[in-house]
Design a protein around this motif. Structure first.
Motif, PDB file in Angstrom:
ATOM      1  N   CYS A 226       0.824  -1.206   0.000  1.00 47.44           N
ATOM      2  CA  CYS A 226       0.000   0.000   0.000  1.00 47.44           C
ATOM      3  C   CYS A 226       0.861   1.260   0.000  1.00 47.44           C
ATOM      4  CB  CYS A 226      -0.905   0.035   1.236  1.00 47.44           C
ATOM      5  SG  CYS A 226      -1.903  -1.434   1.483  1.00 47.44           S
ATOM      6  N   GLY A 227       0.319   2.298  -0.624  1.00 46.91           N
ATOM      7  CA  GLY A 227       0.960   3.600  -0.554  1.00 46.91           C
ATOM      8  C   GLY A 227       0.624   4.267   0.777  1.00 46.91           C
ATOM      9  N   GLN A 228       1.609   4.849   1.412  1.00 46.06           N
ATOM     10  CA  GLN A 228       1.366   5.519   2.685  1.00 46.06           C
ATOM     11  C   GLN A 228       0.387   6.681   2.513  1.00 46.06           C
ATOM     12  OE1 GLN A 228       2.974   4.403   5.679  1.00 46.06           O
ATOM     13  NE2 GLN A 228       1.347   5.636   6.564  1.00 46.06           N
ATOM     14  N   ASP A 229       0.363   7.280   1.307  1.00 40.32           N
ATOM     15  CA  ASP A 229      -0.514   8.422   1.029  1.00 40.32           C
ATOM     16  C   ASP A 229      -1.714   8.032   0.164  1.00 40.32           C
ATOM     17  OD1 ASP A 229       1.288   9.933   2.454  1.00 40.32           O
ATOM     18  OD2 ASP A 229       2.313  10.734   0.685  1.00 40.32           O
ATOM     19  N   ASP A 230      -2.085   6.768   0.190  1.00 41.22           N
ATOM     20  CA  ASP A 230      -3.253   6.298  -0.562  1.00 41.22           C
ATOM     21  C   ASP A 230      -4.518   6.846   0.099  1.00 41.22           C
ATOM     22  OD1 ASP A 230      -5.309   4.933  -1.829  1.00 41.22           O
ATOM     23  OD2 ASP A 230      -4.234   3.036  -1.902  1.00 41.22           O
ATOM     24  N   GLN A 231      -5.201   7.765  -0.585  1.00 47.15           N
ATOM     25  CA  GLN A 231      -6.364   8.437  -0.002  1.00 47.15           C
ATOM     26  C   GLN A 231      -7.667   7.665  -0.180  1.00 47.15           C
ATOM     27  OE1 GLN A 231      -6.477  12.791  -0.601  1.00 47.15           O
ATOM     28  NE2 GLN A 231      -4.451  12.617  -1.553  1.00 47.15           N
ATOM     29  N   LEU A 232      -7.599   6.491  -0.801  1.00 50.19           N
ATOM     30  CA  LEU A 232      -8.780   5.651  -0.942  1.00 50.19           C
ATOM     31  C   LEU A 232      -8.788   4.523   0.087  1.00 50.19           C
ATOM     32  CD1 LEU A 232      -8.927   5.184  -4.841  1.00 50.19           C
ATOM     33  CD2 LEU A 232      -9.962   6.977  -3.444  1.00 50.19           C
ATOM     34  N   LEU A 233      -7.675   4.342   0.757  1.00 55.65           N
ATOM     35  CA  LEU A 233      -7.461   3.171   1.612  1.00 55.65           C
ATOM     36  C   LEU A 233      -7.971   3.391   3.029  1.00 55.65           C
ATOM     37  CD1 LEU A 233      -6.060   0.343   1.429  1.00 55.65           C
ATOM     38  CD2 LEU A 233      -4.022   1.456   2.361  1.00 55.65           C
ATOM     39  N   ASN A 234      -8.724   2.408   3.535  1.00 57.54           N
ATOM     40  CA  ASN A 234      -9.133   2.403   4.933  1.00 57.54           C
ATOM     41  C   ASN A 234      -8.098   1.570   5.690  1.00 57.54           C
ATOM     42  OD1 ASN A 234     -10.395   1.835   7.466  1.00 57.54           O
ATOM     43  ND2 ASN A 234     -12.407   2.206   6.554  1.00 57.54           N
ATOM     44  N   LYS A 235      -7.076   2.220   6.194  1.00 55.76           N
ATOM     45  CA  LYS A 235      -5.938   1.522   6.793  1.00 55.76           C
ATOM     46  C   LYS A 235      -6.319   0.762   8.062  1.00 55.76           C
ATOM     47  CE  LYS A 235      -2.617   4.921   5.018  1.00 55.76           C
ATOM     48  NZ  LYS A 235      -1.629   5.968   5.380  1.00 55.76           N
ATOM     49  N   THR A 236      -7.194   1.344   8.865  1.00 52.24           N
ATOM     50  CA  THR A 236      -7.600   0.686  10.108  1.00 52.24           C
ATOM     51  C   THR A 236      -8.285  -0.641   9.809  1.00 52.24           C
ATOM     52  OG1 THR A 236      -7.903   2.833  11.193  1.00 52.24           O
ATOM     53  CG2 THR A 236      -8.963   0.915  12.214  1.00 52.24           C
ATOM     54  N   ASN A 237      -9.211  -0.619   8.858  1.00 50.56           N
ATOM     55  CA  ASN A 237      -9.923  -1.838   8.471  1.00 50.56           C
ATOM     56  C   ASN A 237      -8.977  -2.870   7.876  1.00 50.56           C
ATOM     57  OD1 ASN A 237     -11.280  -3.116   5.735  1.00 50.56           O
ATOM     58  ND2 ASN A 237     -12.591  -3.338   7.530  1.00 50.56           N
ATOM     59  N   LEU A 238      -8.072  -2.404   7.010  1.00 50.08           N
ATOM     60  CA  LEU A 238      -7.149  -3.320   6.338  1.00 50.08           C
ATOM     61  C   LEU A 238      -6.210  -4.002   7.334  1.00 50.08           C
ATOM     62  CD1 LEU A 238      -5.982  -4.533   3.762  1.00 50.08           C
ATOM     63  CD2 LEU A 238      -4.534  -2.504   3.532  1.00 50.08           C
ATOM     64  N   THR A 239      -5.693  -3.225   8.284  1.00 55.85           N
ATOM     65  CA  THR A 239      -4.796  -3.790   9.286  1.00 55.85           C
ATOM     66  C   THR A 239      -5.507  -4.853  10.132  1.00 55.85           C
ATOM     67  OG1 THR A 239      -3.546  -1.698   9.410  1.00 55.85           O
ATOM     68  CG2 THR A 239      -3.288  -3.251  11.233  1.00 55.85           C
TER      69      THR A 239
END
Length: 330
Positions: A226-239
């Motif tokens: 993942c890109g650290q600056d991916d503005q479409l990504l829900n990082k909390t959910n993905l983790t």
């Protein structure tokens, strides 16, 4: 379907009679495995040429297709009432490609964005079908800031399925870091730049729920990049999701990168592609080791059975011989 090895570009029919554009990047020698690409929502398979080229160089054959309503495939642009149609089409195309390479069962699936959701669903619903999974910026849940808008789209889709959704993630500035790649993306006539329809938002949301219901999302090794600056990504959910997977899952973030990692800066793209190939080589090596262990275990079992059978036969012979001797003495 004719042989893809003879014609790397083909149009095939899916189970409902719709036309799908299929692309194969073949090798002239026996491949290490098959890497199948599932493109992002609104994209198309030829957008991933750089990934295909890197895997060809590493000894893998690569294939993909344009999802129904995308690229050169038929259908109303970005309209589907059931996301499982995309899953079924992908499974069909992948089976077709596997038929061309019957000597390998080393199949690896790559999914990007909402295509990552599709890839994860396919792997979860068909355990053992793929040996490994690579996901780029997988979207398993919409961002919380879009939740109310998504809910409105859900209900409106029943009366206005072909209307466009205000949830639009196609702005090149949101997706790509490299300026030249942004221009290339913006000018690509096969990318759908208008955003998804309400029907598709409904279908994708349903698919997200389907994946959430799976107790063990994945049984195969998985690499998530993942890109650290991916503005479409829900990082909390993905983790949280990655921690539920039953086997080794590697989650990597790349500083300064956005949603299209393979269209990022040259330095980032090289790093991402090398990590992908390294992962596939490890999966292939481990699969081969498991096969050798299984064969060795089976051979040992056969040997034990043979030794046991021979020992039993020798015992029977000895008992018979001794009994015969006793009778003769009498």
């Amino acid at each position: 379907m004719g042989s893809l090895l003879d014609n790397s570009l083909q149009i095939i029919s899916n189970t409902t009679g719709k036309s799908l554009f299929v692309r194969l990047w073949p090798l002239s020698t026996a491949p290490k495995g098959i890497v199948y690409i599932v493109h992002e929502l609104g994209g198309h398979c030829l957008l991933y040429d750089v990934i295909a080229a890197r895997f060809l160089e590493a000894g893998y054959t690569v294939a993909s297709h344009d999802q129904y309503g995308h690229g050169l495939s038929s259908g109303t642009r970005l309209h589907t009432s059931n996301y499982q149609t995309y899953v079924a089409d992908t499974l069909q195309c992948l089976e077709e490609v596997k038929c061309q390479y019957q000597d390998t069962d080393n199949v690896l699936l790559f999914g990007h964005g909402v295509g990552g959701l599709l890839a994860a669903l396919l792997a979860a619903q068909n355990p053992g079908f793929v040996k490994g999974l690579i996901l780029h910026g997988p979207i398993f849940k919409f961002l919380e800031e879009h939740a109310s808008t998504v809910n409105v789209c859900w209900y409106l889709s029943y009366v206005l399925p072909l209307a466009y959704s205000p949830v639009n993630g196609t702005d090149p500035a949101l997706l790509i870091t490299d300026k030249d790649q942004r221009m290339k993306y913006a000018r690509d006539p096969f990318i759908w730049h208008e955003g998804p329809r309400l029907s598709t938002i409904h279908a994708v949301t349903t698919a997200m729920g389907d994946l959430e219901q799976v107790e063990e999302p994945l049984s195969c090794p998985t690499l998530i990049q993942c890109g650290q600056d991916d503005q479409l990504l829900n990082k909390t959910n993905l983790t949280a999701w990655s921690k539920r997977c039953s086997k080794t899952t590697k989650l990597l973030f790349y500083e300064g990168a956005k949603h299209y990692l393979h269209m990022d800066t040259p330095e980032c793209t090289i790093k991402v592609l090398d990590e992908m190939v390294k992962f596939c080589d490890v999966v292939r090596s481990e699969a081969a080791s498991d096969t050798d262990d299984a064969v060795g275990s089976e051979a040992a079992s056969d040997t034990d059975d043979a030794v046991g059978s021979e020992a039993a036969s020798d015992t029977d012979d000895a008992v018979g011989s001794e009994a015969g001797s006793d009778t003769a003495d009498d």
